[in-house]
Design an enzyme around this catalytic site. Structure first.
Site, mmCIF file in Angstrom:
data_model
loop_
_atom_site.group_PDB
_atom_site.id
_atom_site.type_symbol
_atom_site.label_atom_id
_atom_site.label_comp_id
_atom_site.label_asym_id
_atom_site.label_seq_id
_atom_site.Cartn_x
_atom_site.Cartn_y
_atom_site.Cartn_z
ATOM 1 N N GLU A 203 -46.472 31.026 -60.582
ATOM 2 C CA GLU A 203 -47.304 32.192 -60.230
ATOM 3 C C GLU A 203 -48.684 31.919 -60.828
ATOM 4 O O GLU A 203 -49.648 31.690 -60.110
ATOM 5 C CB GLU A 203 -46.697 33.481 -60.793
ATOM 6 C CG GLU A 203 -47.538 34.729 -60.526
ATOM 7 C CD GLU A 203 -46.969 36.002 -61.181
ATOM 8 O OE1 GLU A 203 -46.131 35.892 -62.101
ATOM 9 O OE2 GLU A 203 -47.386 37.113 -60.761
ATOM 10 N N ASP A 281 -43.210 42.679 -55.146
ATOM 11 C CA ASP A 281 -43.367 42.456 -56.593
ATOM 12 C C ASP A 281 -43.413 43.776 -57.372
ATOM 13 O O ASP A 281 -42.376 44.203 -57.907
ATOM 14 C CB ASP A 281 -44.618 41.614 -56.862
ATOM 15 C CG ASP A 281 -44.554 40.825 -58.162
ATOM 16 O OD1 ASP A 281 -43.498 40.845 -58.815
ATOM 17 O OD2 ASP A 281 -45.556 40.188 -58.530
HETATM 18 N N1 ADE Z 1 -43.003 41.483 -64.301
HETATM 19 C C1 ADE Z 1 -43.347 42.359 -63.350
HETATM 20 N N2 ADE Z 1 -44.139 41.787 -62.446
HETATM 21 C C2 ADE Z 1 -44.291 40.496 -62.811
HETATM 22 C C3 ADE Z 1 -44.989 39.393 -62.271
HETATM 23 N N3 ADE Z 1 -45.705 39.480 -61.147
HETATM 24 N N4 ADE Z 1 -44.930 38.229 -62.932
HETATM 25 C C4 ADE Z 1 -44.232 38.125 -64.072
HETATM 26 N N5 ADE Z 1 -43.553 39.127 -64.610
HETATM 27 C C5 ADE Z 1 -43.578 40.316 -63.981
HETATM 28 ZN ZN ZN Z 2 -42.409 39.382 -60.069
#
Ligand code: ADE
Ligand code: ZN
Length: 342
Positions: A203, A281
């Site tokens: 990410e 998400d």
């Molecule tokens: N917890 C909630 N959303 C998240 C994300 N996008 N990345 C990592 N941890 C998370």
């Molecule tokens: Zn997430």
């Protein structure tokens, strides 16, 4: 009146699964204030507008700081039930037939809320969602990677008496500096309990974290994984293994992974043959639910119905649901796809 757009209509209404949604991230400001009132908690924002004004994130950590602070209003089974049901109402409107929902027990147990309280509440909401909308929901326990593996093991000990009610395990929170390798033993234990595992990787973190999630944690899906596009060999491997990525487009733009939707690597991933799924998400924080993600992606890329069919089908195939359920949903998807005007 909205313009006639059969491809977008199909994308929005066809049967699909959501596989990357943090239930704590579906806490809308209105519900947060209602729960604060119900629980007699002083909330550090004047009103919902003031809270929404704070949704101005520069990176993942700036979001997480607010996300954990807001979760403090969740105290009772009824709170978790209301949260879950509110999400499922929105999910139903977006054509979702199945969802595998992340939750963060450590965020709650650290505040003295029993794991069982969280679990009972989420399950009560899920049962109501099934009865009212026919949506099947499964729960995935996520470990917070900014905490130690030892803390993760202590959490797993609290989860184990309820393992029959837990569908899988995941890894979330601050990615940079907390590689998957940190949790290799914990995830081996989760797999030994007979549960599939997933992990956020790539990410904000580098492609190396995706390799670790695959090779050390032995994940069944990669959450996000968008930085795989920086590594051609990794892209090839993901495509060859048909390893699902749970991509969250609005989240990536809101957390500045990409400057704007048009610069998202989604088209590159899809063209390379990677098994991409679309997800929301943390929908309360990032500008919308799955339908909003679909609208934003379509506005940027104007895909055809075949691409949207493939994405929906990927989501159903990549779920941990039974083969019988999957083939039923895919038959419904096929029937709806056949009706899209060409
Ligand atoms: N917890 C909630 N959303 C998240 C994300 N996008 N990345 C990592 N941890 C998370
Ligand atoms: Zn997430």
């Amino acid at each position: 009146m909205a313009a006639n757009n059969p491809v977008l209509d199909f994308a929005l209404s066809c049967p699909k699964a959501e596989l990357h949604m943090h239930i704590e991230g579906s806490l809308e400001p209105e519900l947060a204030f209602a729960l604060a009132r119900r629980n007699g908690i002083a909330f550090p924002y004047a009103d919902t507008e003031a809270l929404r004004a704070a949704y101005n994130f520069g990176d993942l950590q700036s979001f997480l700081d607010l996300y954990y602070a807001c979760a403090d209003v969740l105290r009772t089974e009824a709170d978790f039930r209301d949260l879950m049901l509110a999400y499922l109402v929105r999910a139903h409107a977006d054509g979702i037939v199945h969802t595998e929902i992340f939750f963060d027990p450590q965020t709650h147990t650290a505040r003295g809320i029993a794991f069982e309280t969280v679990l009972n509440g989420l399950e009560a909401g899920a049962a109501e969602g099934l009865a009212r909308f026919g949506i099947s929901s499964e729960l995935i326990v996520c470990f917070l990677r900014h905490l130690s593996e030892e803390d993760g093991f202590a959490t797993l000990a609290q989860v184990e008496p309820f393992i029959d009610r837990i569908h899988g395990f995941g890894l979330d929170s601050s990615e940079q500096g907390h590689p998957p390798a940190k949790f290799e033993r914990l995830f081996a234990r989760c797999r030994a309990l007979g549960r599939p595992v997933v992990a956020h990787a790539g990410e904000e973190g580098p492609p190396a974290y995706i390799y670790e999630a695959l090779d050390l944690l032995k994940v069944s899906r990669i959450d996000h994984g968008v930085r795989a596009s920086e590594d051609p060999a990794l892209m090839q491997r993901l495509a060859q293994e048909q390893m699902p990525l749970t991509v969250c487009p609005l989240s990536n733009v809101r957390l500045c992974v990409f400057e704007q939707m048009e610069l998202h690597t989604l088209p590159k991933l899809i063209e390379a043959g990677v098994k991409v799924t679309l997800n929301s998400d943390d929908p309360a924080y990032f500008g919308g639910y799955l339908g909003d993600n679909i609208r934003a992606v379509q506005a940027a890329f104007n895909w055809d119905a075949q691409t949207w069919y493939k994405l929906a089908r990927n989501s159903l195939e990549a779920s941990f649901a039974s083969a019988a359920k999957k083939s039923d949903w895919i038959a419904r998807l096929d029937a709806q796809f056949a009706l899209v005007p060409v």
